[in-house]
Design an enzyme around this catalytic site. Structure first.
Site, PDB file in Angstrom:
ATOM      1  CG  ASP A  31      42.207  31.446  46.657  1.00  0.00           C
ATOM      2  OD1 ASP A  31      41.453  31.475  45.673  1.00  0.00           O
ATOM      3  OD2 ASP A  31      41.962  32.068  47.715  1.00  0.00           O
ATOM      4  CB  THR A  35      36.355  36.006  49.028  1.00  0.00           C
ATOM      5  OG1 THR A  35      37.028  35.919  47.763  1.00  0.00           O
ATOM      6  CG2 THR A  35      36.575  37.373  49.619  1.00  0.00           C
ATOM      7  CE1 TYR A 145      35.858  43.339  41.938  1.00  0.00           C
ATOM      8  CE2 TYR A 145      34.111  44.450  40.740  1.00  0.00           C
ATOM      9  CZ  TYR A 145      34.880  43.314  40.965  1.00  0.00           C
ATOM     10  OH  TYR A 145      34.652  42.171  40.223  1.00  0.00           O
TER      11      TYR A 145
HETATM   12  P1  NAD Z   1      35.388  34.753  44.478  1.00  0.00           P
HETATM   13  O1  NAD Z   1      35.414  35.697  45.631  1.00  0.00           O
HETATM   14  O2  NAD Z   1      34.538  33.525  44.566  1.00  0.00           O
HETATM   15  O3  NAD Z   1      36.868  34.276  44.133  1.00  0.00           O
HETATM   16  C1  NAD Z   1      37.995  35.105  44.257  1.00  0.00           C
HETATM   17  C2  NAD Z   1      39.140  34.279  44.825  1.00  0.00           C
HETATM   18  O4  NAD Z   1      40.323  35.092  44.916  1.00  0.00           O
HETATM   19  C3  NAD Z   1      38.871  33.760  46.248  1.00  0.00           C
HETATM   20  O5  NAD Z   1      39.131  32.364  46.308  1.00  0.00           O
HETATM   21  C4  NAD Z   1      39.833  34.549  47.121  1.00  0.00           C
HETATM   22  O6  NAD Z   1      40.232  33.847  48.287  1.00  0.00           O
HETATM   23  C5  NAD Z   1      40.972  34.821  46.150  1.00  0.00           C
HETATM   24  N1  NAD Z   1      41.804  35.985  46.506  1.00  0.00           N
HETATM   25  C6  NAD Z   1      41.376  37.236  46.793  1.00  0.00           C
HETATM   26  N2  NAD Z   1      42.426  38.030  47.064  1.00  0.00           N
HETATM   27  C7  NAD Z   1      43.547  37.271  46.933  1.00  0.00           C
HETATM   28  C8  NAD Z   1      44.939  37.529  47.083  1.00  0.00           C
HETATM   29  N3  NAD Z   1      45.401  38.743  47.431  1.00  0.00           N
HETATM   30  N4  NAD Z   1      45.806  36.516  46.866  1.00  0.00           N
HETATM   31  C9  NAD Z   1      45.372  35.275  46.524  1.00  0.00           C
HETATM   32  N5  NAD Z   1      44.066  34.981  46.367  1.00  0.00           N
HETATM   33  C10 NAD Z   1      43.161  35.970  46.568  1.00  0.00           C
HETATM   34  O7  NAD Z   1      34.988  35.606  43.175  1.00  0.00           O
HETATM   35  P2  NAD Z   1      34.608  35.111  41.712  1.00  0.00           P
HETATM   36  O8  NAD Z   1      33.189  35.406  41.456  1.00  0.00           O
HETATM   37  O9  NAD Z   1      35.133  33.752  41.466  1.00  0.00           O
HETATM   38  O10 NAD Z   1      35.453  36.146  40.844  1.00  0.00           O
HETATM   39  C11 NAD Z   1      36.684  35.775  40.224  1.00  0.00           C
HETATM   40  C12 NAD Z   1      37.220  36.932  39.384  1.00  0.00           C
HETATM   41  O11 NAD Z   1      36.263  37.292  38.388  1.00  0.00           O
HETATM   42  C13 NAD Z   1      37.494  38.196  40.208  1.00  0.00           C
HETATM   43  O12 NAD Z   1      38.648  38.827  39.694  1.00  0.00           O
HETATM   44  C14 NAD Z   1      36.273  39.046  39.935  1.00  0.00           C
HETATM   45  O13 NAD Z   1      36.564  40.421  40.055  1.00  0.00           O
HETATM   46  C15 NAD Z   1      35.934  38.660  38.499  1.00  0.00           C
HETATM   47  N6  NAD Z   1      34.503  38.880  38.200  1.00  0.00           N
HETATM   48  C16 NAD Z   1      33.545  38.017  38.645  1.00  0.00           C
HETATM   49  C17 NAD Z   1      32.208  38.263  38.349  1.00  0.00           C
HETATM   50  C18 NAD Z   1      31.098  37.334  38.762  1.00  0.00           C
HETATM   51  O14 NAD Z   1      29.943  37.607  38.429  1.00  0.00           O
HETATM   52  N7  NAD Z   1      31.342  36.240  39.420  1.00  0.00           N
HETATM   53  C19 NAD Z   1      31.843  39.405  37.612  1.00  0.00           C
HETATM   54  C20 NAD Z   1      32.854  40.265  37.206  1.00  0.00           C
HETATM   55  C21 NAD Z   1      34.178  39.989  37.479  1.00  0.00           C
END
Ligand code: NAD
Ligand code: UDP
Length: 316
Positions: A31, A35, A145
């Protein structure tokens, strides 16, 4: 198994890591903390099978030792967050996905992509089955996105077809639960935190737009089952229980017994009007369906946010 998981400090990544660690697997969490939350990592560090690598996956990644899986969950996911990080969001889904597919190829590992219901854009078909191609504005503010994820899906299937990499793709619909970031601006966290602080609940537009909310444990169970079947194409995971945003605001007020008023703010551009997963494929393929009704999941989430709000203090 030895699993590399990107986005391990995030909401879903940390839940998935915890699930795998509890099953006795080894997890290398990656990570860049853009975020993610330190408190999620603290929870994971208690497990001896967890190691953490702080890295930006937009750059090529080298990891020592064998890997059975590369699970790509890194990407800003909340609209206000990804709108503030437009280039980083495109790159983590484009370059990041490419480097992680290369890593899976080098290691002979399987690859898992966390995609999204946003690939359907502002859908004209309702509910959305995997066969629907979507209605995405390719140059609007959300495109970084939506198109990032569409590209990531295309690239994942290209590596599968060209190089035989075993892949899985999950299209995640709005998921909520303990571990969410109180500050990341998504609707469930915003409404609960606002209600607990006695601040106005901010409904964007007239609140008639709908979303379908899945409790995190259900989602993780579906992800885990998808890892076990040999199916490379996208699979929807979400809870078909659909709410208008205004209805959700009223429900949160009721569950928190909050005196907060509801106020109306401008609707963000290209905000989808409706969203509900068709989960027939997940039912058939994985024998999966959500078990936690929205009311029950929200109660557990309210309990989590009560602790967080106490920690942060009022308005913190
Ligand atoms: P989140 O923002 O809580 O977690 C994302 C994590 O990715 C964070 O810890 C951030 O620091 C890390 N990150 C971002 N860019 C990075 C990079 N370049 N290198 C290394 N780390 C990086 O989001 P989440 O809700 O846990 O979502 C996780 C995944 O699930 C994402 O791919 C998101 O698109 C997908 N998703 C989530 C939801 C939802 O409802 N939570 C819905 C659809 C898709
Ligand atoms: N929303 C809202 N108030 C908020 C945050 C979000 O009314 O404080 C609305 C938003 O406009 C969208 C829905 O709630 O219609 C879901 O927003 P979220 O950011 O959680 O996820 P999205 O499904 O849009 O990615």
């Amino acid at each position: 198994m030895r699993v590399l998981l990107t986005g391990a400090a995030g909401f879903l990544g940390s839940h998935l890591a915890e699930r795998l660690l509890r099953e006795g697997h080894e997890v290398v969490g990656v990570d860049n903390l853009s975020t993610g939350q330190g408190r999620n990592l603290e929870r994971l560090r208690r497990h001896p099978g967890f190691t953490f690598l702080r890295a930006d996956v937009v750059q090529p990644l080298e990891v020592e030792g064998p890997l059975d899986w590369v699970l790509h969950f890194a990407s800003p996911a909340s609209p206000p967050r990804y709108l503030k990080l437009p280039i980083a969001t495109l790159l983590v889904n484009a370059e990041g996905t490419r480097h992680l597919l290369d890593l899976a190829l080098r290691k002979g590992a399987r690859f898992f992509l966390a995609s999204t219901s946003e690939v359907y854009g502002d859908p004209l078909v309702h509910p959305q089955p995997e066969t629907y191609w979507g209605n995405v504005n390719p140059i609007g503010p959300r495109s970084i996105y939506d198109e990032g994820k569409r590209y990531a899906e295309a690239l994942t299937l290209a590596y599968h077809r060209a190089h035989g990499v075993p892949v899985r793709i999950v299209r995640i619909f709005n998921t909520y639960g303990p571990g969410m970031d109180p500050e990341d601006g998504r609707v469930v966290s915003n409404f609960i935190v606002q209600a607990l602080r006695g601040e106005p609940l901010t409904v964007y537009g007239d609140g008639s737009q709908t979303r379908s909310f899945c409790y995190v444990d259900d989602l993780i169970e579906g992800v885990r089952r998808l890892m076990e079947v040999d199916y490379p194409y996208p699979v929807n995971l979400g809870n078909p229980e659909e709410y208008a945003v205004l209805e959700l605001a009223r429900l949160v007020k009721e569950l928190t017994q909050s005196p907060s008023e509801i106020v109306f703010k401008p609707l963000p551009q290209d905000d989808p009007k409706q969203r509900r997963p068709d989960i027939a494929l997940a039912r058939r393929l994985l024998g999966w369906e959500p078990r936690v009704p929205v009311r029950e999941g929200l109660r557990k989430t309210v309990a989590y946010f009560k602790e967080i709000v106490r920690e942060l203090g009022h308005g913190g």
